[in-house]
Design a protein around this motif. Sequence first.
Motif, PDB file in Angstrom:
ATOM      1  N   SER A   4       0.852  -1.187   0.000  1.00  0.00           N
ATOM      2  CA  SER A   4       0.000   0.000   0.000  1.00  0.00           C
ATOM      3  C   SER A   4       0.884   1.231   0.000  1.00  0.00           C
ATOM      4  CB  SER A   4      -0.889   0.035   1.249  1.00  0.00           C
ATOM      5  OG  SER A   4      -1.671  -1.121   1.344  1.00  0.00           O
ATOM      6  N   GLU A   5       0.443   2.272  -0.696  1.00  0.00           N
ATOM      7  CA  GLU A   5       1.198   3.525  -0.724  1.00  0.00           C
ATOM      8  C   GLU A   5       0.343   4.649  -0.175  1.00  0.00           C
ATOM      9  OE1 GLU A   5       3.067   4.486  -4.383  1.00  0.00           O
ATOM     10  OE2 GLU A   5       4.188   2.621  -4.451  1.00  0.00           O
ATOM     11  N   PHE A   6       1.014   5.578   0.495  1.00  0.00           N
ATOM     12  CA  PHE A   6       0.345   6.713   1.117  1.00  0.00           C
ATOM     13  C   PHE A   6       1.123   7.983   0.841  1.00  0.00           C
ATOM     14  CE2 PHE A   6      -0.799   2.962   3.353  1.00  0.00           C
ATOM     15  CZ  PHE A   6      -2.137   3.122   3.668  1.00  0.00           C
ATOM     16  N   GLU A   7       0.407   9.091   0.818  1.00  0.00           N
ATOM     17  CA  GLU A   7       1.020  10.409   0.749  1.00  0.00           C
ATOM     18  C   GLU A   7       0.999  10.965   2.163  1.00  0.00           C
ATOM     19  OE1 GLU A   7      -0.814  12.874  -2.207  1.00  0.00           O
ATOM     20  OE2 GLU A   7      -0.791  11.246  -3.674  1.00  0.00           O
ATOM     21  N   VAL A   8       2.170  11.349   2.661  1.00  0.00           N
ATOM     22  CA  VAL A   8       2.303  11.841   4.028  1.00  0.00           C
ATOM     23  C   VAL A   8       2.735  13.303   3.980  1.00  0.00           C
ATOM     24  CG1 VAL A   8       3.438  11.501   6.251  1.00  0.00           C
ATOM     25  CG2 VAL A   8       2.990   9.528   4.784  1.00  0.00           C
ATOM     26  N   THR A   9       2.044  14.150   4.709  1.00  0.00           N
ATOM     27  CA  THR A   9       2.404  15.566   4.744  1.00  0.00           C
ATOM     28  C   THR A   9       2.930  15.931   6.124  1.00  0.00           C
ATOM     29  OG1 THR A   9       0.136  16.190   5.292  1.00  0.00           O
ATOM     30  CG2 THR A   9       0.753  16.254   2.970  1.00  0.00           C
ATOM     31  N   SER A  36       9.852   8.441   2.764  1.00  0.00           N
ATOM     32  CA  SER A  36      10.754   9.504   2.334  1.00  0.00           C
ATOM     33  C   SER A  36      10.119  10.866   2.596  1.00  0.00           C
ATOM     34  CB  SER A  36      11.073   9.382   0.844  1.00  0.00           C
ATOM     35  OG  SER A  36      11.772  10.525   0.393  1.00  0.00           O
ATOM     36  N   HIS A  37      10.807  11.699   3.361  1.00  0.00           N
ATOM     37  CA  HIS A  37      10.289  13.050   3.577  1.00  0.00           C
ATOM     38  C   HIS A  37      10.439  13.890   2.314  1.00  0.00           C
ATOM     39  CE1 HIS A  37      14.569  13.945   4.323  1.00  0.00           C
ATOM     40  NE2 HIS A  37      14.269  15.204   4.050  1.00  0.00           N
ATOM     41  N   ARG A  38      11.380  13.541   1.458  1.00  0.00           N
ATOM     42  CA  ARG A  38      11.596  14.299   0.217  1.00  0.00           C
ATOM     43  C   ARG A  38      10.427  14.142  -0.754  1.00  0.00           C
ATOM     44  NH1 ARG A  38      17.145  12.468   1.111  1.00  0.00           N
ATOM     45  NH2 ARG A  38      18.320  14.310   1.731  1.00  0.00           N
ATOM     46  N   THR A  39       9.928  12.914  -0.875  1.00  0.00           N
ATOM     47  CA  THR A  39       8.817  12.671  -1.798  1.00  0.00           C
ATOM     48  C   THR A  39       7.462  12.709  -1.103  1.00  0.00           C
ATOM     49  OG1 THR A  39       8.884  10.267  -1.478  1.00  0.00           O
ATOM     50  CG2 THR A  39      10.260  11.202  -3.252  1.00  0.00           C
ATOM     51  N   GLY A  40       7.463  12.593   0.231  1.00  0.00           N
ATOM     52  CA  GLY A  40       6.211  12.554   0.969  1.00  0.00           C
ATOM     53  C   GLY A  40       5.458  11.256   0.764  1.00  0.00           C
ATOM     54  N   ARG A  41       6.194  10.195   0.447  1.00  0.00           N
ATOM     55  CA  ARG A  41       5.559   8.891   0.163  1.00  0.00           C
ATOM     56  C   ARG A  41       5.937   7.853   1.219  1.00  0.00           C
ATOM     57  NH1 ARG A  41       1.938   9.059  -4.218  1.00  0.00           N
ATOM     58  NH2 ARG A  41       2.515   7.010  -4.900  1.00  0.00           N
ATOM     59  N   LEU A  42       4.990   6.985   1.481  1.00  0.00           N
ATOM     60  CA  LEU A  42       5.172   5.862   2.393  1.00  0.00           C
ATOM     61  C   LEU A  42       4.691   4.615   1.673  1.00  0.00           C
ATOM     62  CD1 LEU A  42       5.499   4.746   5.420  1.00  0.00           C
ATOM     63  CD2 LEU A  42       3.023   5.010   5.490  1.00  0.00           C
ATOM     64  N   VAL A  56      -3.091   4.880   8.502  1.00  0.00           N
ATOM     65  CA  VAL A  56      -3.305   6.326   8.625  1.00  0.00           C
ATOM     66  C   VAL A  56      -3.288   6.732  10.100  1.00  0.00           C
ATOM     67  CG1 VAL A  56      -4.963   8.205   8.260  1.00  0.00           C
ATOM     68  CG2 VAL A  56      -4.510   6.552   6.426  1.00  0.00           C
ATOM     69  N   ALA A  57      -3.924   5.943  10.959  1.00  0.00           N
ATOM     70  CA  ALA A  57      -3.953   6.252  12.395  1.00  0.00           C
ATOM     71  C   ALA A  57      -2.547   6.222  12.991  1.00  0.00           C
ATOM     72  CB  ALA A  57      -4.864   5.265  13.124  1.00  0.00           C
ATOM     73  N   ALA A  58      -1.724   5.262  12.572  1.00  0.00           N
ATOM     74  CA  ALA A  58      -0.349   5.184  13.078  1.00  0.00           C
ATOM     75  C   ALA A  58       0.458   6.403  12.643  1.00  0.00           C
ATOM     76  CB  ALA A  58       0.311   3.901  12.593  1.00  0.00           C
ATOM     77  N   ILE A  59       0.270   6.833  11.419  1.00  0.00           N
ATOM     78  CA  ILE A  59       0.977   8.017  10.917  1.00  0.00           C
ATOM     79  C   ILE A  59       0.525   9.255  11.681  1.00  0.00           C
ATOM     80  CG2 ILE A  59       1.313   9.499   8.900  1.00  0.00           C
ATOM     81  CD1 ILE A  59       0.948   6.854   7.219  1.00  0.00           C
ATOM     82  N   GLU A  60      -0.770   9.354  11.935  1.00  0.00           N
ATOM     83  CA  GLU A  60      -1.276  10.488  12.705  1.00  0.00           C
ATOM     84  C   GLU A  60      -0.757  10.451  14.130  1.00  0.00           C
ATOM     85  OE1 GLU A  60      -5.506  10.387  12.056  1.00  0.00           O
ATOM     86  OE2 GLU A  60      -5.299  11.301  10.071  1.00  0.00           O
ATOM     87  N   GLU A  61      -0.586   9.269  14.701  1.00  0.00           N
ATOM     88  CA  GLU A  61      -0.021   9.121  16.046  1.00  0.00           C
ATOM     89  C   GLU A  61       1.399   9.681  16.088  1.00  0.00           C
ATOM     90  OE1 GLU A  61       0.199   8.241  20.020  1.00  0.00           O
ATOM     91  OE2 GLU A  61      -1.583   8.061  18.785  1.00  0.00           O
ATOM     92  N   ARG A  65       0.034  13.806   8.746  1.00  0.00           N
ATOM     93  CA  ARG A  65      -1.221  13.497   8.071  1.00  0.00           C
ATOM     94  C   ARG A  65      -0.919  12.592   6.882  1.00  0.00           C
ATOM     95  NH1 ARG A  65      -5.298  15.173   9.341  1.00  0.00           N
ATOM     96  NH2 ARG A  65      -6.560  16.938   9.525  1.00  0.00           N
ATOM     97  N   ALA A  66      -1.873  11.726   6.581  1.00  0.00           N
ATOM     98  CA  ALA A  66      -1.674  10.795   5.465  1.00  0.00           C
ATOM     99  C   ALA A  66      -2.988  10.462   4.792  1.00  0.00           C
ATOM    100  CB  ALA A  66      -1.031   9.517   5.968  1.00  0.00           C
ATOM    101  N   VAL A  67      -2.881  10.180   3.497  1.00  0.00           N
ATOM    102  CA  VAL A  67      -4.011   9.693   2.705  1.00  0.00           C
ATOM    103  C   VAL A  67      -3.475   8.604   1.784  1.00  0.00           C
ATOM    104  CG1 VAL A  67      -5.343  11.833   2.776  1.00  0.00           C
ATOM    105  CG2 VAL A  67      -3.725  11.457   0.929  1.00  0.00           C
ATOM    106  N   PRO A  68      -4.306   7.623   1.451  1.00  0.00           N
ATOM    107  CA  PRO A  68      -3.861   6.632   0.481  1.00  0.00           C
ATOM    108  C   PRO A  68      -3.488   7.314  -0.832  1.00  0.00           C
ATOM    109  CG  PRO A  68      -5.846   5.878   1.595  1.00  0.00           C
ATOM    110  CD  PRO A  68      -5.638   7.317   1.978  1.00  0.00           C
ATOM    111  N   ALA A  69      -2.397   6.880  -1.434  1.00  0.00           N
ATOM    112  CA  ALA A  69      -1.936   7.451  -2.702  1.00  0.00           C
ATOM    113  C   ALA A  69      -2.872   7.030  -3.824  1.00  0.00           C
ATOM    114  CB  ALA A  69      -0.512   7.017  -2.999  1.00  0.00           C
ATOM    115  N   ALA A  70      -3.047   7.928  -4.743  1.00  0.00           N
ATOM    116  CA  ALA A  70      -3.937   7.662  -5.891  1.00  0.00           C
ATOM    117  C   ALA A  70      -3.236   6.814  -6.922  1.00  0.00           C
ATOM    118  CB  ALA A  70      -4.373   8.970  -6.514  1.00  0.00           C
TER     119      ALA A  70
END
Length: 70
Positions: A4-9, A36-42, A56-61, A65-70
């Motif tokens: 799974s891929e996510f966009e993390v801000t 990667s903080h450079r790409t904002g991807r997980l 998403v909850a773990a990232i918020e912890e 912030r995170a959303v599933p990547a499109a």
Amino acid sequence: MNTSEFEVTGMTCGHCELSVREEVQEIPSVESVEVSHRTGRLTVTNNRPLEQAAIVAAIEEAGYRAVPAA
């Protein structure tokens, strides 16, 4: 294996990456975490079905912030 891929801000450095990685790796069935903080991807690889909401909850912890990547 499932991936799974996510966009993390909000990440700005390697310490941010470490915080996210540590939180996500605590989720049962997670095999690997690449972030990667450079790409904002997980990218999460797991060996059993896993709710995206748990990731998403773990990232918020970790304080981001995170959303599933499109």
